[in-house]
Structure formats: C-alpha cells, structure tokens
Design a protein around this motif. Structure first.
Motif, PDB file in Angstrom:
ATOM      1  N   LEU A   4     -17.238  -4.902  -1.204  1.00  0.00           N
ATOM      2  CA  LEU A   4     -16.973  -3.511  -1.586  1.00  0.00           C
ATOM      3  C   LEU A   4     -18.264  -2.704  -1.703  1.00  0.00           C
ATOM      4  N   THR A   5     -19.362  -3.369  -2.026  1.00  0.00           N
ATOM      5  CA  THR A   5     -20.659  -2.690  -2.030  1.00  0.00           C
ATOM      6  C   THR A   5     -21.022  -2.246  -0.617  1.00  0.00           C
ATOM      7  N   GLU A   6     -20.772  -3.104   0.347  1.00  0.00           N
ATOM      8  CA  GLU A   6     -21.016  -2.732   1.749  1.00  0.00           C
ATOM      9  C   GLU A   6     -20.059  -1.621   2.183  1.00  0.00           C
ATOM     10  N   ALA A   7     -18.821  -1.683   1.735  1.00  0.00           N
ATOM     11  CA  ALA A   7     -17.859  -0.627   2.060  1.00  0.00           C
ATOM     12  C   ALA A   7     -18.313   0.698   1.471  1.00  0.00           C
ATOM     13  N   ASP A   8     -18.867   0.651   0.261  1.00  0.00           N
ATOM     14  CA  ASP A   8     -19.362   1.864  -0.388  1.00  0.00           C
ATOM     15  C   ASP A   8     -20.525   2.475   0.385  1.00  0.00           C
ATOM     16  N   LYS A   9     -21.237   1.653   1.133  1.00  0.00           N
ATOM     17  CA  LYS A   9     -22.341   2.133   1.970  1.00  0.00           C
ATOM     18  C   LYS A   9     -21.839   2.690   3.295  1.00  0.00           C
ATOM     19  N   GLY A  10     -20.516   2.648   3.512  1.00  0.00           N
ATOM     20  CA  GLY A  10     -19.938   3.233   4.715  1.00  0.00           C
ATOM     21  C   GLY A  10     -19.439   2.246   5.754  1.00  0.00           C
ATOM     22  N   SER A  11     -19.453   0.969   5.446  1.00  0.00           N
ATOM     23  CA  SER A  11     -18.996  -0.032   6.408  1.00  0.00           C
ATOM     24  C   SER A  11     -17.471  -0.114   6.416  1.00  0.00           C
ATOM     25  N   SER A  12     -16.861   0.380   7.487  1.00  0.00           N
ATOM     26  CA  SER A  12     -15.405   0.320   7.619  1.00  0.00           C
ATOM     27  C   SER A  12     -14.909  -1.108   7.717  1.00  0.00           C
ATOM     28  N   SER A  13     -15.662  -1.955   8.411  1.00  0.00           N
ATOM     29  CA  SER A  13     -15.229  -3.345   8.552  1.00  0.00           C
ATOM     30  C   SER A  13     -15.246  -4.056   7.199  1.00  0.00           C
ATOM     31  N   ALA A  14     -16.204  -3.718   6.339  1.00  0.00           N
ATOM     32  CA  ALA A  14     -16.240  -4.318   4.999  1.00  0.00           C
ATOM     33  C   ALA A  14     -15.048  -3.846   4.176  1.00  0.00           C
ATOM     34  N   ILE A  46     -12.072  -2.996   5.295  1.00  0.00           N
ATOM     35  CA  ILE A  46     -10.909  -3.738   5.803  1.00  0.00           C
ATOM     36  C   ILE A  46     -10.927  -5.170   5.289  1.00  0.00           C
ATOM     37  N   GLN A  47     -12.082  -5.807   5.336  1.00  0.00           N
ATOM     38  CA  GLN A  47     -12.219  -7.180   4.856  1.00  0.00           C
ATOM     39  C   GLN A  47     -11.884  -7.260   3.364  1.00  0.00           C
ATOM     40  N   GLY A  48     -12.333  -6.287   2.585  1.00  0.00           N
ATOM     41  CA  GLY A  48     -12.030  -6.258   1.155  1.00  0.00           C
ATOM     42  C   GLY A  48     -10.551  -6.081   0.888  1.00  0.00           C
ATOM     43  N   MET A  49      -9.922  -5.183   1.653  1.00  0.00           N
ATOM     44  CA  MET A  49      -8.484  -4.969   1.494  1.00  0.00           C
ATOM     45  C   MET A  49      -7.716  -6.253   1.772  1.00  0.00           C
ATOM     46  N   LYS A  50      -8.074  -6.925   2.855  1.00  0.00           N
ATOM     47  CA  LYS A  50      -7.385  -8.161   3.220  1.00  0.00           C
ATOM     48  C   LYS A  50      -7.664  -9.272   2.221  1.00  0.00           C
ATOM     49  N   MET A  51      -8.872  -9.302   1.664  1.00  0.00           N
ATOM     50  CA  MET A  51      -9.222 -10.328   0.685  1.00  0.00           C
ATOM     51  C   MET A  51      -8.352 -10.197  -0.563  1.00  0.00           C
ATOM     52  N   VAL A  52      -8.111  -8.968  -0.980  1.00  0.00           N
ATOM     53  CA  VAL A  52      -7.343  -8.732  -2.200  1.00  0.00           C
ATOM     54  C   VAL A  52      -5.841  -8.797  -1.940  1.00  0.00           C
ATOM     55  N   LEU A  53      -5.389  -8.116  -0.896  1.00  0.00           N
ATOM     56  CA  LEU A  53      -3.952  -7.982  -0.645  1.00  0.00           C
ATOM     57  C   LEU A  53      -3.363  -9.113   0.187  1.00  0.00           C
ATOM     58  N   GLY A  54      -4.207  -9.835   0.899  1.00  0.00           N
ATOM     59  CA  GLY A  54      -3.723 -10.815   1.862  1.00  0.00           C
ATOM     60  C   GLY A  54      -3.253 -10.092   3.120  1.00  0.00           C
ATOM     61  N   ASP A  55      -3.035 -10.839   4.172  1.00  0.00           N
ATOM     62  CA  ASP A  55      -2.638 -10.227   5.445  1.00  0.00           C
ATOM     63  C   ASP A  55      -1.300  -9.502   5.336  1.00  0.00           C
ATOM     64  N   GLU A  56      -0.352 -10.114   4.641  1.00  0.00           N
ATOM     65  CA  GLU A  56       0.970  -9.507   4.506  1.00  0.00           C
ATOM     66  C   GLU A  56       0.908  -8.221   3.678  1.00  0.00           C
ATOM     67  N   GLY A  57       0.172  -8.245   2.585  1.00  0.00           N
ATOM     68  CA  GLY A  57       0.026  -7.062   1.743  1.00  0.00           C
ATOM     69  C   GLY A  57      -0.729  -5.950   2.451  1.00  0.00           C
ATOM     70  N   TYR A  58      -1.729  -6.341   3.232  1.00  0.00           N
ATOM     71  CA  TYR A  58      -2.501  -5.364   4.010  1.00  0.00           C
ATOM     72  C   TYR A  58      -1.598  -4.668   5.026  1.00  0.00           C
ATOM     73  N   ILE A 109       0.866   8.105  12.143  1.00  0.00           N
ATOM     74  CA  ILE A 109      -0.439   7.478  12.313  1.00  0.00           C
ATOM     75  C   ILE A 109      -0.922   6.959  10.967  1.00  0.00           C
ATOM     76  N   VAL A 110      -1.545   5.799  10.984  1.00  0.00           N
ATOM     77  CA  VAL A 110      -2.179   5.259   9.775  1.00  0.00           C
ATOM     78  C   VAL A 110      -3.577   5.882   9.714  1.00  0.00           C
ATOM     79  N   HIS A 111      -3.678   6.996   9.032  1.00  0.00           N
ATOM     80  CA  HIS A 111      -4.950   7.722   8.968  1.00  0.00           C
ATOM     81  C   HIS A 111      -5.953   6.973   8.095  1.00  0.00           C
ATOM     82  N   SER A 112      -7.179   6.876   8.575  1.00  0.00           N
ATOM     83  CA  SER A 112      -8.209   6.126   7.845  1.00  0.00           C
ATOM     84  C   SER A 112      -8.497   6.740   6.484  1.00  0.00           C
ATOM     85  N   THR A 113      -8.476   8.061   6.394  1.00  0.00           N
ATOM     86  CA  THR A 113      -8.723   8.695   5.097  1.00  0.00           C
ATOM     87  C   THR A 113      -7.613   8.349   4.105  1.00  0.00           C
TER      88      THR A 113
END
Length: 88
Positions: free
Chosen positions: A27-37, A39-51, A66-70
């Motif tokens: 999440l620190t990397e995501a806060d720096k603007g990393s979209s991939s981080a 996504i990885q954080g979301m999947k880590m917390v929610l799991g693939d099904e929850g994501y 559309i699944v808008h990124s914002t």
C-alpha cells in the motif's frame, strides 16, 4: 471482519489479511502511484473472488458499464476506511 462500503459493497475478510506487514509495504507503493501495487493490495486483502466481486460492484455503479479506475480506487479507500472505523 465484515463491513460495507459507502456505496453498499459488502465484504468479509480475515483479520490476519489486514494485519500484514507486506500489505503495508504494498500500500505504500500504491500511495506512491503504483497501480500494480494497488491491484496487488486489493487482491491480497479481498482474495481473487472478492476482488472480482468488487470490480462487478463498481461496474454496476457506472452508467457505461466500465470499471473506472478512479471508482475502484475510491471504493477500495472506502473499504480501508471502514476497516479502520471498525477497529476503534
């Protein structure tokens, strides 16, 4: 832990998924603007099904299907805030 975001997405996660130093790092990397981080954080917390469920929830909120990124970012932030509120 169970909760609901401001837009009505109901979630349930294992408390250990939140108490995870690697998640903090991601999440620190995501806060720096990393979209991939983010996504990885979301999947880590929610799991693939929850994501996937979160994506479909966000898709349902949009007028164009559309699944808008914002919207995904905002919804995940709402999710994290609801977790913090539950800890108090």
């Amino acid at each position: 832990m169970k909760g609901k975001t401001k837009t009505g997405f109901e979630w349930e996660v294992n408390a250990e998924a939140i108490d995870n130093w690697e998640l903090v790092e991601i999440l620190t990397e995501a806060d720096k603007g990393s979209s991939s981080a983010l996504i990885q954080g979301m999947k880590m917390v929610l799991g693939d099904e929850g994501y996937s469920a979160l994506k479909e929830h966000v898709r349902g909120l949009s007028k164009d299907g559309i699944v808008h990124s914002t919207s995904m970012s905002s919804e995940f932030l709402s999710f994290l805030n609801s977790i913090n509120e539950g800890k108090n």
